[in-house]
Write an enzyme that holds these catalytic residues in place. Structure first.
Site, PDB file in Angstrom:
ATOM      1  CG  HIS A 131       0.007  -4.591   5.171  1.00 37.95           C
ATOM      2  ND1 HIS A 131      -0.578  -4.157   6.330  1.00 37.95           N
ATOM      3  CD2 HIS A 131      -0.491  -3.800   4.173  1.00 37.95           C
ATOM      4  CE1 HIS A 131      -1.411  -3.163   6.067  1.00 37.95           C
ATOM      5  NE2 HIS A 131      -1.398  -2.932   4.766  1.00 37.95           N
ATOM      6  CD  GLU A 154       3.430  -6.619   9.169  1.00 35.50           C
ATOM      7  OE1 GLU A 154       3.391  -6.212   7.999  1.00 35.50           O
ATOM      8  OE2 GLU A 154       2.921  -6.000  10.110  1.00 35.50           O
TER       9      GLU A 154
END
Lengths: 144, 144
Positions: free
Chosen positions: B53, B55
């Site tokens: 992902h 992040e």
């Protein structure tokens, strides 16, 4: 052979490797069709990365082995109750089963919410929990 | 300059890169002392890894830049409410602030528990939320 204890002992061998590197001793293996397709142990200090937990290492190795990012036919063994990050990663990858050893009341996912794992994932707990807990205790006693 | 909108626009540029790769368009930047020290966008399809992902990519890049695994002096910007996995990773790394754009009622961490982020982390939400939500909607409409 092919018992939860057998595979958890392999996960404990991974935890031992973490211990030897002065890492928090957690280990994990991923099993498909009775075969260990991926292994991992905690490497947060070595890699200087909080995301390098045992399960994350094992999951990434499993994706690489399978060429897919779902582990629907796999069982993931881990010596300690997953933290929310790892539970969240396990959610996305939807393993058939997760088997873990010792509970982790301080940092485990159950402290926050049992819904963090995928509802289709069966969860078995407490397998060789004493061995995993003893290893953790030895590690933290040594660091004091 | 140096506003939340400025940095969120940079995170949106990362989300655009994900969109161009046919990835769910989420982007993230990590800021320390008003400087962007790391960037990331969702790469789960490209890397065939559910843990990739936006992040997670940005955090790992930030650790590498800082040579440390705590982001106590940093602000993490992300275009979408973090999922539990990313919230769990953010917990471990304890950023001073997290700023996110659009809410994600289906897959966001708040669906499970607000305690997933570190209690010392300040959270600001809704910054350029419309832009982030529009990008997500365009992506899913295109795939239908």
């Amino acid at each position: 052979m092919f018992t939860d204890e057998y595979y958890m002992r392999e996960a404990l061998k991974e935890a031992d490797k973490a211990f030897a590197r002065e890492e928090v001793p957690v280990g994990s293996v991923v099993v498909a069709n009775n075969m260990i397709i991926a292994r991992g142990h905690n490497l947060t200090e070595t890699l200087n990365d909080v995301t390098a937990h045992a399960e994350m290492q094992a999951l990434t190795a499993a994706f690489s082995h399978l060429g897919g990012k779902y582990l629907t036919d796999c069982t993931v063994y881990v010596t300690l109750e997953p933290c929310p990050m790892c539970a969240g990663a396990l959610f996305w990858t939807r393993p058939h089963r997760i088997v873990y050893g010792a509970h982790d009341p301080k940092n485990g996912y159950l402290k926050h919410s049992p819904t963090l794992l995928h509802p289709k994932t069966d969860v078995t707990t407490g397998v060789l929990a004493d061995e995993a807990a003893t290893l953790m205790r030895s590690f933290f006693e040594k660091r004091r």
